[in-house]
Design a protein around this motif. Structure first.
Motif, mmCIF file in Angstrom:
data_model
loop_
_atom_site.group_PDB
_atom_site.id
_atom_site.type_symbol
_atom_site.label_atom_id
_atom_site.label_comp_id
_atom_site.label_asym_id
_atom_site.label_seq_id
_atom_site.Cartn_x
_atom_site.Cartn_y
_atom_site.Cartn_z
ATOM 1 N N MET A 1 -7.420 -8.157 -1.466
ATOM 2 C CA MET A 1 -7.508 -8.042 -2.921
ATOM 3 C C MET A 1 -6.326 -7.254 -3.468
ATOM 4 S SD MET A 1 -10.498 -6.291 -5.287
ATOM 5 C CE MET A 1 -11.648 -7.640 -5.062
ATOM 6 N N LEU A 2 -5.800 -7.709 -4.603
ATOM 7 C CA LEU A 2 -4.751 -6.986 -5.313
ATOM 8 C C LEU A 2 -5.428 -6.216 -6.442
ATOM 9 C CD1 LEU A 2 -1.696 -6.461 -5.743
ATOM 10 C CD2 LEU A 2 -1.695 -8.448 -7.271
ATOM 11 N N ASN A 3 -5.260 -4.908 -6.418
ATOM 12 C CA ASN A 3 -6.003 -4.062 -7.339
ATOM 13 C C ASN A 3 -5.070 -3.130 -8.092
ATOM 14 O OD1 ASN A 3 -7.883 -2.480 -8.657
ATOM 15 N ND2 ASN A 3 -9.192 -2.218 -6.865
ATOM 16 N N ALA A 4 -5.007 -3.297 -9.413
ATOM 17 C CA ALA A 4 -4.274 -2.367 -10.270
ATOM 18 C C ALA A 4 -5.286 -1.390 -10.850
ATOM 19 C CB ALA A 4 -3.569 -3.125 -11.390
ATOM 20 N N HIS A 5 -5.060 -0.106 -10.602
ATOM 21 C CA HIS A 5 -6.050 0.900 -10.999
ATOM 22 C C HIS A 5 -5.468 1.868 -12.029
ATOM 23 C CE1 HIS A 5 -9.453 3.588 -10.715
ATOM 24 N NE2 HIS A 5 -8.652 4.591 -10.421
ATOM 25 N N GLN A 6 -6.010 1.812 -13.240
ATOM 26 C CA GLN A 6 -5.688 2.768 -14.298
ATOM 27 C C GLN A 6 -4.177 2.897 -14.529
ATOM 28 O OE1 GLN A 6 -8.259 4.865 -16.125
ATOM 29 N NE2 GLN A 6 -9.194 2.951 -15.458
ATOM 30 N N LEU A 7 -3.512 1.743 -14.695
ATOM 31 C CA LEU A 7 -2.062 1.760 -14.889
ATOM 32 C C LEU A 7 -1.696 2.189 -16.310
ATOM 33 C CD1 LEU A 7 -0.901 -1.564 -13.173
ATOM 34 C CD2 LEU A 7 -1.152 0.705 -12.164
ATOM 35 N N SER A 8 -0.708 3.059 -16.402
ATOM 36 C CA SER A 8 -0.118 3.427 -17.685
ATOM 37 C C SER A 8 1.392 3.323 -17.554
ATOM 38 C CB SER A 8 -0.511 4.851 -18.096
ATOM 39 O OG SER A 8 -1.896 4.928 -18.382
ATOM 40 N N GLY B 1 -1.445 5.850 -12.405
ATOM 41 C CA GLY B 1 -2.186 4.809 -11.720
ATOM 42 C C GLY B 1 -1.418 4.247 -10.535
ATOM 43 N N ASN B 2 -1.988 3.227 -9.894
ATOM 44 C CA ASN B 2 -1.340 2.646 -8.725
ATOM 45 C C ASN B 2 -1.755 1.192 -8.537
ATOM 46 O OD1 ASN B 2 -3.949 2.839 -7.496
ATOM 47 N ND2 ASN B 2 -3.488 4.944 -6.911
ATOM 48 N N VAL B 3 -0.957 0.495 -7.725
ATOM 49 C CA VAL B 3 -1.234 -0.886 -7.353
ATOM 50 C C VAL B 3 -1.499 -0.907 -5.857
ATOM 51 C CG1 VAL B 3 -0.350 -3.239 -7.234
ATOM 52 C CG2 VAL B 3 0.222 -1.794 -9.199
ATOM 53 N N ILE B 4 -2.664 -1.439 -5.490
ATOM 54 C CA ILE B 4 -3.091 -1.423 -4.095
ATOM 55 C C ILE B 4 -3.354 -2.844 -3.612
ATOM 56 C CG2 ILE B 4 -4.878 -0.608 -2.499
ATOM 57 C CD1 ILE B 4 -3.129 1.605 -3.569
ATOM 58 N N LEU B 5 -2.843 -3.160 -2.432
ATOM 59 C CA LEU B 5 -3.101 -4.445 -1.803
ATOM 60 C C LEU B 5 -3.864 -4.193 -0.509
ATOM 61 C CD1 LEU B 5 -2.722 -7.510 -1.565
ATOM 62 C CD2 LEU B 5 -0.515 -7.068 -0.459
ATOM 63 N N ASP B 6 -5.132 -4.606 -0.493
ATOM 64 C CA ASP B 6 -5.977 -4.404 0.692
ATOM 65 C C ASP B 6 -5.933 -2.955 1.166
ATOM 66 O OD1 ASP B 6 -6.623 -7.071 0.586
ATOM 67 O OD2 ASP B 6 -5.200 -7.661 2.138
ATOM 68 N N ASN B 7 -6.174 -2.036 0.246
ATOM 69 C CA ASN B 7 -6.296 -0.607 0.533
ATOM 70 C C ASN B 7 -4.988 0.056 0.957
ATOM 71 O OD1 ASN B 7 -9.158 -0.618 0.067
ATOM 72 N ND2 ASN B 7 -9.420 -1.532 2.089
ATOM 73 N N ALA B 8 -3.867 -0.584 0.677
ATOM 74 C CA ALA B 8 -2.569 0.013 1.008
ATOM 75 C C ALA B 8 -1.606 -0.227 -0.161
ATOM 76 C CB ALA B 8 -2.001 -0.593 2.290
ATOM 77 N N THR B 9 -0.609 0.640 -0.275
ATOM 78 C CA THR B 9 0.396 0.454 -1.318
ATOM 79 C C THR B 9 1.305 -0.717 -0.953
ATOM 80 O OG1 THR B 9 1.849 2.066 -0.228
ATOM 81 C CG2 THR B 9 0.378 2.892 -1.959
ATOM 82 N N LEU B 10 1.999 -1.250 -1.950
ATOM 83 C CA LEU B 10 2.882 -2.381 -1.703
ATOM 84 C C LEU B 10 4.039 -1.963 -0.793
ATOM 85 C CD1 LEU B 10 3.152 -3.890 -5.302
ATOM 86 C CD2 LEU B 10 1.742 -4.715 -3.404
ATOM 87 N N PRO B 11 4.473 -2.826 0.124
ATOM 88 C CA PRO B 11 5.610 -2.493 0.998
ATOM 89 C C PRO B 11 6.894 -2.393 0.196
ATOM 90 C CG PRO B 11 5.004 -4.796 1.262
ATOM 91 C CD PRO B 11 3.945 -4.176 0.401
ATOM 92 N N THR B 12 7.864 -1.687 0.752
ATOM 93 C CA THR B 12 9.142 -1.486 0.060
ATOM 94 C C THR B 12 10.283 -2.280 0.694
ATOM 95 O OG1 THR B 12 9.566 0.486 1.413
ATOM 96 C CG2 THR B 12 8.484 0.819 -0.721
#
Length: 205
Positions: free
Chosen positions: A1-8, A57-68
């Motif tokens: 799941m791609l989850n954006a949480h409380q982004l500002s 806030g943050n963007v999480i993909l399957d409980n991890a941050t996006l790779p760099t």
């Protein structure tokens, strides 16, 4: 799941473009996003794909941050494909930057063999958009942000592009965020729709 949480996010001090915006997209789900011009739709798409960093806030993909590094699992497709490619590269190199699709995969998106030796300026906007969509489907990609990708295309090309993308997304269970002013398109493609206005995201029933 791609989850954006409380982004500002804001470009101008004191003027929030997005404020505490949350959005979840599951594998295989098509989500629609509408809103007035300048409401922050593209900004949200870029945040989801890691092109911008949220102020809160943050963007999480399957409980991890996006790779760099490496091919990014969330791909942002802009309205103007010429902005997404190196004008000094031929189409074959543009595709190889991400992966090398087979002849059948090229055919599915209408990418012709003789295009591969051309530079981007030698293709029409619709032809180059097909190339960019195909490039974004590299192995390892899990989600797509399709940001007004068919707005500048003729009706026939629009239908062909969406049909090919829908088929490939179903095969690979890709999650897709479709950003568009075309509410009829969003109704046809998406199982869940949202409207962005005044820095807030509102579900559409």
């Amino acid at each position: 799941m791609l989850n954006a949480h409380q982004l500002s996010f804001q470009f101008t001090a004191g003027v929030p473009l997005l404020q505490n915006v949350s959005l979840a997209i599951e594998a295989g789900q098509w989500v629609g996003l509408s809103g007035d011009s300048g409401a922050g739709k593209s900004t949200l798409g870029k945040l989801l794909a890691g092109y911008l960093t949220p102020h809160k806030g943050n963007v999480i993909l399957d409980n991890a941050t996006l790779p760099t590094s490496g091919v990014q699992p969330v791909q942002w497709l802009p309205q103007s494909p010429e902005l997404a490619v190196n004008p000094r590269w031929r189409v074959a190199k543009i595709l190889r930057e991400a992966w090398t699709p087979s002849e059948a995969q090229c055919q599915a998106f209408g990418v012709q063999p003789h295009w591969l030796s051309r530079f981007p300026h030698a293709l029409s906007g619709g032809e180059l958009q097909r190339v960019c969509v195909l490039r974004a489907l590299a192995p390892g990609v899990r989600f797509l942000v399709a940001d007004e990708i068919s707005t500048m295309l003729d009706p026939i090309t629009q239908v062909e592009l969406w049909q090919a993308l829908k088929q490939k997304a179903e095969q690979r269970r890709l999650g897709v965020l479709v950003i568009s002013h075309d509410t009829a398109l969003l109704k046809r493609l998406c199982t869940q729709r949202y409207h962005l206005s005044n820095a807030q995201l509102t579900p559409i029933s």
